[in-house]
Design a protein around this motif. Structure first.
Motif, PDB file in Angstrom:
ATOM      1  N   ASN A   1      36.740  46.151 -95.874  1.00 51.36           N
ATOM      2  CA  ASN A   1      36.560  47.074 -97.174  1.00 51.36           C
ATOM      3  C   ASN A   1      37.862  47.057 -97.980  1.00 51.36           C
ATOM      4  O   ASN A   1      38.052  46.933 -98.927  1.00 51.36           O
ATOM      5  CB  ASN A   1      36.341  48.497 -96.742  1.00 51.36           C
ATOM      6  CG  ASN A   1      36.050  49.579 -97.712  1.00 51.36           C
ATOM      7  OD1 ASN A   1      35.509  49.569 -98.643  1.00 51.36           O
ATOM      8  ND2 ASN A   1      36.968  50.661 -97.632  1.00 51.36           N
ATOM      9  N   GLU A   2      38.866  47.164 -97.504  1.00 45.26           N
ATOM     10  CA  GLU A   2      40.415  47.123 -97.849  1.00 45.26           C
ATOM     11  C   GLU A   2      40.523  45.717 -98.503  1.00 45.26           C
ATOM     12  O   GLU A   2      41.152  45.449 -99.607  1.00 45.26           O
ATOM     13  CB  GLU A   2      41.328  47.396 -96.931  1.00 45.26           C
ATOM     14  CG  GLU A   2      41.320  48.639 -96.201  1.00 45.26           C
ATOM     15  CD  GLU A   2      41.445  49.852 -97.008  1.00 45.26           C
ATOM     16  OE1 GLU A   2      42.145  49.690 -98.452  1.00 45.26           O
ATOM     17  OE2 GLU A   2      40.948  51.057 -97.037  1.00 45.26           O
TER      18      GLU A   2
ATOM     19  N   GLU B   1      39.733  43.186-105.769  1.00 47.07           N
ATOM     20  CA  GLU B   1      39.395  43.600-107.007  1.00 47.07           C
ATOM     21  C   GLU B   1      40.676  44.210-107.769  1.00 47.07           C
ATOM     22  O   GLU B   1      40.699  44.094-109.131  1.00 47.07           O
ATOM     23  CB  GLU B   1      38.333  44.451-106.878  1.00 47.07           C
ATOM     24  CG  GLU B   1      37.012  43.902-106.276  1.00 47.07           C
ATOM     25  CD  GLU B   1      36.526  43.000-107.588  1.00 47.07           C
ATOM     26  OE1 GLU B   1      36.567  43.383-108.864  1.00 47.07           O
ATOM     27  OE2 GLU B   1      35.904  41.732-107.380  1.00 47.07           O
ATOM     28  N   ASN B   2      41.424  44.863-106.984  1.00 47.45           N
ATOM     29  CA  ASN B   2      42.488  45.867-107.628  1.00 47.45           C
ATOM     30  C   ASN B   2      43.770  45.192-107.371  1.00 47.45           C
ATOM     31  O   ASN B   2      44.808  45.879-108.040  1.00 47.45           O
ATOM     32  CB  ASN B   2      42.297  47.215-107.205  1.00 47.45           C
ATOM     33  CG  ASN B   2      40.747  47.723-107.419  1.00 47.45           C
ATOM     34  OD1 ASN B   2      40.704  48.348-108.628  1.00 47.45           O
ATOM     35  ND2 ASN B   2      40.060  47.495-106.414  1.00 47.45           N
ATOM     36  N   ASN B   3      44.191  44.241-106.792  1.00 50.82           N
ATOM     37  CA  ASN B   3      45.547  43.775-106.694  1.00 50.82           C
ATOM     38  C   ASN B   3      45.765  42.149-107.100  1.00 50.82           C
ATOM     39  O   ASN B   3      45.635  41.363-106.392  1.00 50.82           O
ATOM     40  CB  ASN B   3      46.118  43.757-105.201  1.00 50.82           C
ATOM     41  CG  ASN B   3      46.095  45.198-104.639  1.00 50.82           C
ATOM     42  OD1 ASN B   3      45.372  45.560-103.831  1.00 50.82           O
ATOM     43  ND2 ASN B   3      46.746  46.122-105.118  1.00 50.82           N
TER      44      ASN B   3
ATOM     45  N   ALA C   1      30.956  45.347 -96.576  1.00 50.75           N
ATOM     46  CA  ALA C   1      31.911  45.906 -97.318  1.00 50.75           C
ATOM     47  C   ALA C   1      31.542  45.767 -99.058  1.00 50.75           C
ATOM     48  O   ALA C   1      32.097  46.533 -99.950  1.00 50.75           O
ATOM     49  CB  ALA C   1      33.398  45.024 -97.333  1.00 50.75           C
ATOM     50  N   LEU C   2      30.831  44.570 -99.416  1.00 51.49           N
ATOM     51  CA  LEU C   2      30.583  44.397-100.827  1.00 51.49           C
ATOM     52  C   LEU C   2      29.490  45.518-101.342  1.00 51.49           C
ATOM     53  O   LEU C   2      29.273  45.859-102.395  1.00 51.49           O
ATOM     54  CB  LEU C   2      29.862  43.155-101.039  1.00 51.49           C
ATOM     55  CG  LEU C   2      31.004  41.757-100.984  1.00 51.49           C
ATOM     56  CD1 LEU C   2      29.978  40.276-101.006  1.00 51.49           C
ATOM     57  CD2 LEU C   2      31.916  41.983-102.231  1.00 51.49           C
ATOM     58  N   LEU C   3      28.857  46.304-100.359  1.00 47.97           N
ATOM     59  CA  LEU C   3      28.026  47.203-100.648  1.00 47.97           C
ATOM     60  C   LEU C   3      28.367  48.550-100.774  1.00 47.97           C
ATOM     61  O   LEU C   3      27.760  49.692-101.178  1.00 47.97           O
ATOM     62  CB  LEU C   3      26.795  47.289 -99.238  1.00 47.97           C
ATOM     63  CG  LEU C   3      25.898  46.237 -99.114  1.00 47.97           C
ATOM     64  CD1 LEU C   3      24.853  46.674 -97.920  1.00 47.97           C
ATOM     65  CD2 LEU C   3      25.207  45.847-100.627  1.00 47.97           C
TER      66      LEU C   3
ATOM     67  N   THR D   1      48.374  47.751 -97.652  1.00 50.08           N
ATOM     68  CA  THR D   1      49.680  47.887 -97.960  1.00 50.08           C
ATOM     69  C   THR D   1      50.311  46.385 -98.259  1.00 50.08           C
ATOM     70  O   THR D   1      50.923  46.248 -99.350  1.00 50.08           O
ATOM     71  CB  THR D   1      50.791  48.487 -96.687  1.00 50.08           C
ATOM     72  OG1 THR D   1      50.378  49.292 -96.141  1.00 50.08           O
ATOM     73  CG2 THR D   1      52.144  48.509 -97.056  1.00 50.08           C
ATOM     74  N   LEU D   2      49.978  45.422 -97.534  1.00 48.47           N
ATOM     75  CA  LEU D   2      50.421  44.261 -97.811  1.00 48.47           C
ATOM     76  C   LEU D   2      50.061  43.608 -99.278  1.00 48.47           C
ATOM     77  O   LEU D   2      50.441  42.910-100.060  1.00 48.47           O
ATOM     78  CB  LEU D   2      49.945  43.176 -96.871  1.00 48.47           C
ATOM     79  CG  LEU D   2      51.135  43.311 -95.605  1.00 48.47           C
ATOM     80  CD1 LEU D   2      50.283  42.372 -94.260  1.00 48.47           C
ATOM     81  CD2 LEU D   2      52.439  42.831 -95.724  1.00 48.47           C
ATOM     82  N   MET D   3      48.558  43.799 -99.455  1.00 44.06           N
ATOM     83  CA  MET D   3      47.951  43.436-100.832  1.00 44.06           C
ATOM     84  C   MET D   3      48.350  44.332-101.943  1.00 44.06           C
ATOM     85  O   MET D   3      48.631  43.737-103.031  1.00 44.06           O
ATOM     86  CB  MET D   3      46.520  43.698-100.592  1.00 44.06           C
ATOM     87  CG  MET D   3      45.686  42.906 -99.698  1.00 44.06           C
ATOM     88  SD  MET D   3      43.969  42.638 -99.782  1.00 44.06           S
ATOM     89  CE  MET D   3      43.524  41.293-101.067  1.00 44.06           C
ATOM     90  N   TYR D   4      48.697  45.612-101.739  1.00 42.22           N
ATOM     91  CA  TYR D   4      49.314  46.357-102.681  1.00 42.22           C
ATOM     92  C   TYR D   4      50.752  45.920-103.118  1.00 42.22           C
ATOM     93  O   TYR D   4      51.107  45.610-104.433  1.00 42.22           O
ATOM     94  CB  TYR D   4      49.525  47.894-102.204  1.00 42.22           C
ATOM     95  CG  TYR D   4      50.277  48.617-103.192  1.00 42.22           C
ATOM     96  CD1 TYR D   4      49.912  49.064-104.414  1.00 42.22           C
ATOM     97  CD2 TYR D   4      51.609  49.067-102.677  1.00 42.22           C
ATOM     98  CE1 TYR D   4      50.427  49.869-104.993  1.00 42.22           C
ATOM     99  CE2 TYR D   4      52.321  49.885-103.751  1.00 42.22           C
ATOM    100  CZ  TYR D   4      51.784  50.328-104.790  1.00 42.22           C
ATOM    101  OH  TYR D   4      52.689  51.266-105.548  1.00 42.22           O
TER     102      TYR D   4
END
Length: 426
Positions: A305-306, A312-314, A351-353, A268-271
């Motif tokens: 993982n998050e 990568e996405n935020n 998590a990178l896997l 949530t925080l990264m979003y």
């Protein structure tokens, strides 16, 4: 004590043969599954975690503290100890200082010593949770939320002093953690306390250099058990928004009520672009400050993982500041930190896997079984050969703890500093 590259290379010789076979097997397996092994190893090699100055000595409980001997009694010695950890791992390239215990008497000399160890100064940490000798005003009933205006102003000024010291050391951030709260119902007015805290944080934020960040930490209880003024991530998030775009929430793994879904908080925080920093530790009951990954390694993996997905996405979220925040009452503090670094890098590597594309498809198709398998297949992979590959690539020890013990580092520190010493700030 300084551990040179030649000493590490000598200690690595006995490990290289086993490493080569283990890495070849894993690399072949991961490559066949579509993973870019070289890219993963490079990311592991680049990952740096700050060591806090207060974690270099034996920790304690409210009942007692048991020294380990050879503890650092000065800022110079603390830098030397982080330098040892960094030489062994090449993953601890920063130190986080705690003021007033780590005020440098000679800034130029301290910066030169840090540079000699390949270290930078990470977030600065203020202390308004206890009164220092000779303090003009008391924090007994609060600091940034204090009803006493003088105490509140005193706490604000202390944080501004920490910023001034940090500027001299080329730090770029300030972490604020508060013990402010209440032990009994009726002790304070919740709204008034929160309003005063917001006002104080805004005053501190106004003093930040343009290239600095403010990290606002939260904690549901302790030392006040009825209430804390910044009790959860939502309150921290609200206060960060009130301060400005360079203020962020800081997540400490131990600062949550039991069974909190920390990975969802992180997501949530990264979003929202407001995850600024991360303090790693582990816990069984509360803020136990145990060795990272010693109790809940799968939860740590899910959090990473998050974090990996968010990085990568935020793009609106800055790259997080990583730090270990643990206390070790019965372990050698440096060995504990080495164990923590290993656990962090294992969680990051696994998590990178995770095949994020396949996971997204499983989620889209509501295939819950497959989604779980994708996560757990990554988690169950022994990624330690990837960590060793990264260390070999950077000139670190293949097995940091074994090398630490082979070199009898603690024995040498005791010989240099003495047995009955106590780290400053503890």
């Amino acid at each position: 004590m300084i551990i040179g590259k030649d000493i590490i290379e000598q200690n690595n010789k006995s490990e290289v043969e086993n490493f080569n076979s283990d890495f070849a097997y894993l690399s072949d397996k991961l490559t066949k599954s579509g993973a870019n092994v070289s890219d993963i190893v490079n990311k592991i090699a680049d990952f740096q975690v700050a060591i806090p100055s207060w974690a270099l000595g034996a920790g304690g409980t409210r009942f007692g503290r048991f020294s380990y001997g050879g503890e650092p009694s000065s800022l110079e010695q603390k830098l030397d100890d982080v330098g040892l950890i960094h030489a062994l791992t090449h993953s601890a390239g920063a130190i986080s200082l705690h003021i007033p215990w780590d005020i440098p008497s000679d800034v130029k000399a301290i910066k030169e010593k840090a540079t000699s160890h390949g270290l930078i100064f990470d977030a600065m940490n203020s202390n308004t949770f206890q009164d220092q000798p000779g303090a003009k005003h008391s924090y007994k009933f609060g600091s940034l939320n204090a009803s006493n205006e003088d105490s509140r102003a005193y706490a604000v000024e202390h944080n501004k002093e920490v910023i001034r010291i940090g500027k001299e050391l080329d730090s770029k951030s300030l972490t604020v953690w508060l013990a402010d709260g209440a032990s009994f119902p009726g002790q304070l007015n919740f709204q008034t306390a929160l309003a005063k805290t917001e006002q104080s944080l805004k005053e501190i934020y106004s003093d930040l250099p343009e290239d600095w960040k403010l990290f606002i930490e939260y904690k549901p209880y302790e030392p006040n058990f009825y209430s804390t003024t910044i009790q959860d991530w939502g309150t921290s998030f609200m206060l960060a928004n009130a301060c400005g775009e360079r203020a962020y929430t800081l997540v400490d793994l131990g600062h949550h009520l039991p069974n909190s879904n920390i990975e969802q908080i992180v997501a949530t925080l990264m979003y929202k672009g407001k995850l600024g920093g991360f303090h790693f530790n582990d816990s069984k009951y509360g803020d136990d400050d145990l060795t990272v990954g010693s109790i809940k390694p799968y939860a740590l993996f899910l959090i990473f993982n998050e974090l990996v997905y968010g990085m990568e996405n935020n793009p609106n979220n800055p790259y997080p500041a990583w730090m270990i925040d643990a206390s070790h009452n019965i372990k050698d503090p440096l060995e504990d930190l080495l164990q923590s670094l290993e656990a962090i890098l294992i969680a990051y590597a696994t998590a990178l896997l995770v095949d994020q594309k396949a996971l997204k498809e499983a989620q889209q198709n509501n295939d819950v079984v497959l989604a779980q398998d994708i996560l757990q297949n990554a988690y169950r992979t022994d990624v330690r050969p990837l960590l060793r590959a990264a260390r070999l690539q950077t000139g670190a020890a293949l097995d940091p703890i074994a090398t630490y013990r082979n070199l009898k580092v603690r024995e040498q520190l005791i010989s240099e500093r003495g047995l009955n010493v106590k780290a400053t700030g503890l």
